[in-house]
Design an enzyme around this catalytic site. Sequence first.
Site, PDB file in Angstrom:
ATOM      1  N   HIS A   9       0.823  -1.210   0.000  1.00 26.09           N
ATOM      2  CA  HIS A   9       0.000   0.000   0.000  1.00 26.09           C
ATOM      3  C   HIS A   9       0.857   1.261   0.000  1.00 26.09           C
ATOM      4  O   HIS A   9       2.033   1.238   0.380  1.00 26.09           O
ATOM      5  CB  HIS A   9      -0.923   0.021   1.224  1.00 26.09           C
ATOM      6  CG  HIS A   9      -0.171   0.002   2.521  1.00 26.09           C
ATOM      7  ND1 HIS A   9       0.398   1.127   3.069  1.00 26.09           N
ATOM      8  CD2 HIS A   9       0.114  -1.022   3.359  1.00 26.09           C
ATOM      9  CE1 HIS A   9       0.994   0.808   4.201  1.00 26.09           C
ATOM     10  NE2 HIS A   9       0.846  -0.493   4.403  1.00 26.09           N
ATOM     11  N   HIS A 152       0.533  -5.712   2.671  1.00 30.32           N
ATOM     12  CA  HIS A 152       1.336  -4.992   3.656  1.00 30.32           C
ATOM     13  C   HIS A 152       2.760  -5.540   3.693  1.00 30.32           C
ATOM     14  O   HIS A 152       3.004  -6.667   3.263  1.00 30.32           O
ATOM     15  CB  HIS A 152       0.701  -5.150   5.033  1.00 30.32           C
ATOM     16  CG  HIS A 152      -0.744  -4.783   5.066  1.00 30.32           C
ATOM     17  ND1 HIS A 152      -1.184  -3.521   5.380  1.00 30.32           N
ATOM     18  CD2 HIS A 152      -1.864  -5.511   4.809  1.00 30.32           C
ATOM     19  CE1 HIS A 152      -2.506  -3.483   5.319  1.00 30.32           C
ATOM     20  NE2 HIS A 152      -2.937  -4.675   4.978  1.00 30.32           N
TER      21      HIS A 152
END
Length: 183
Positions: A9, A152
């Site tokens: 992200h 992540h």
Amino acid sequence: MLKLYLIRHGETSWNSESKTQGCKNIQLSDKGILQGRLLAEKLKSSDDEFKKVFSSDLDRCYLTAKSIDEVLNLGIEINKGFREMSFGDWEGLTIDEIKRTYLNEYTKWRNEPCMATIPRGEGLKTVQKRCLDALENIFQRYNDGSIIIVSHGVAIKTMILGLLGLDLKHFYSLSIGNASMNK
């Protein structure tokens, strides 16, 4: 042959403040929003045939995936299997704050991450199993083209190590920056 694009992200305010995020639902910063748009343009210029965008259920991933999907128009499938590791009591703390309060646990995390116990957190082996199970589900559904997974840092590291058949002791050999893309 199926190709995977593992994308971290975009930046959040906590990334820029060096705070541990884990499962806290932190929003993208302005820079993180821009990074998502730039990733979308980079992917658009690829010759790959993209099939689907998968995203962790946390907003920082979903908003990055949404920027990508606005350009590629593939649809986003939320998958909690790609969620970040829960850092329990460490979430919201900087490394210095963690060291002051949890020095023994932090030392173990840095020296033997797969053996570390983070108070009220998740273990690295558990994260890897969860992520690899989510990948296996994708492998059963797709066998060609390219798949985008927005996840992540810790989750992506465990997936890469698992896919390569490498032990989690190599965890700190990888560095996964915000908005990075691993193909």
